[in-house]
Write an enzyme that holds these catalytic residues in place. Sequence first.
Site, mmCIF file in Angstrom:
data_model
loop_
_atom_site.group_PDB
_atom_site.id
_atom_site.type_symbol
_atom_site.label_atom_id
_atom_site.label_comp_id
_atom_site.label_asym_id
_atom_site.label_seq_id
_atom_site.Cartn_x
_atom_site.Cartn_y
_atom_site.Cartn_z
ATOM 1 N N GLU A 55 5.730 -16.993 -10.459
ATOM 2 C CA GLU A 55 3.948 -17.098 -10.570
ATOM 3 C C GLU A 55 3.310 -15.593 -10.161
ATOM 4 O O GLU A 55 2.203 -15.711 -10.542
ATOM 5 C CB GLU A 55 3.217 -18.481 -9.404
ATOM 6 C CG GLU A 55 3.742 -20.040 -10.255
ATOM 7 C CD GLU A 55 5.265 -19.842 -10.286
ATOM 8 O OE1 GLU A 55 5.308 -20.743 -11.485
ATOM 9 O OE2 GLU A 55 6.387 -19.634 -9.339
ATOM 10 N N HIS A 124 5.165 -32.117 -6.525
ATOM 11 C CA HIS A 124 4.772 -32.112 -7.439
ATOM 12 C C HIS A 124 2.890 -32.294 -7.914
ATOM 13 O O HIS A 124 3.172 -32.592 -9.128
ATOM 14 C CB HIS A 124 5.613 -31.774 -8.905
ATOM 15 C CG HIS A 124 6.709 -31.172 -9.172
ATOM 16 N ND1 HIS A 124 7.575 -31.338 -8.260
ATOM 17 C CD2 HIS A 124 7.331 -31.159 -9.927
ATOM 18 C CE1 HIS A 124 8.644 -30.625 -8.633
ATOM 19 N NE2 HIS A 124 8.278 -30.082 -9.306
#
Length: 332
Positions: A55, A124
């Site tokens: 990321e 998540h």
Amino acid sequence: MIQALNSALDVMMARDDRVVVLGEDVGYFGGVFRVTAGLQTKFGKQRCFDTPITECGIIGAAIGMAAYGLRPVPEIQFADYIYPGLDQIISEAARIRYRSAADFICPLTIRVPFGGGIFGGQTHSQSPESLFTHVTGIKTVIPSNPHDAKGLLIAAMEDNDPVIFMEPKRCYNGPFDGYYDRPAKSWADHPDADVDEGYFRVPLGQARIVREGGDLTILAYGTMVHVAHKVIDEHGIDGELIDLRSLVPLDIATIEASVRKTGRCLIVHEATRTSGFGAELSALVQERCFYHLEAPIERVTGFDTPYPHSLEWSYFPGPIRIGEALDRLMRE
């Protein structure tokens, strides 16, 4: 909403060859939620391409692209994964215009699926929007329906400053009313699912009055717009529901006008309570509407705990807790 977001990317990639889509699995696979499906086939591997699982690297590369003159749209698969890229976002993307005396801009739109409702557990399901609203130089946008998703994403991609575009996962395939024991609803026949195929914008910083009313004002965004709407209808309260759509910039004028009219304010969001964006909303309403308030401002939020996988539906601000807050406000 998935189709609407895909359409926004398709429209802008066709209109502007500077628009580039990148991220984990966004190319051949079409994204974990299929938002980028078909884009690589249509526009090629130079315009829509897969990246390594990093990321920090995705966001850092996208910032470089933006400073160079492109308009990148990186996807971070889940909001929970964005933390390794925070330094790049805060120290580089948010400050590059100021640090360079406007010699460089950063027209970057980071798409981020966020929130719970899919049993994704702690890694998540998080809602970290307040991390970004705290940073000067970043815009934070959260749609709640297909029409706004497309129009806001197009506006974000055309903006010359970095935008964190947060997509409520539970709304991807239909509105969410907060009841675990009900089957998922579809966007079919929903008024906000009537999405034009071509180009249109929904301006950033412009809230939407979903439902007009005179008894109290409810401020919400993303998934919680639908939950709050359902609770208002079930309780028979003449509530005015405002979908903020954009947290930064914030449409404080619409909020202020509504609270001055109703005299009561309820704030609903899924993120944890302490230092959540609801605290900022509460302070703003208090500062601007104090003499019009007939009851204390209420907040219904997630709890100050790690995200509980097995107790996900108790963690959400659901119909019971929102209903109790509405009752308290109306008794004052």
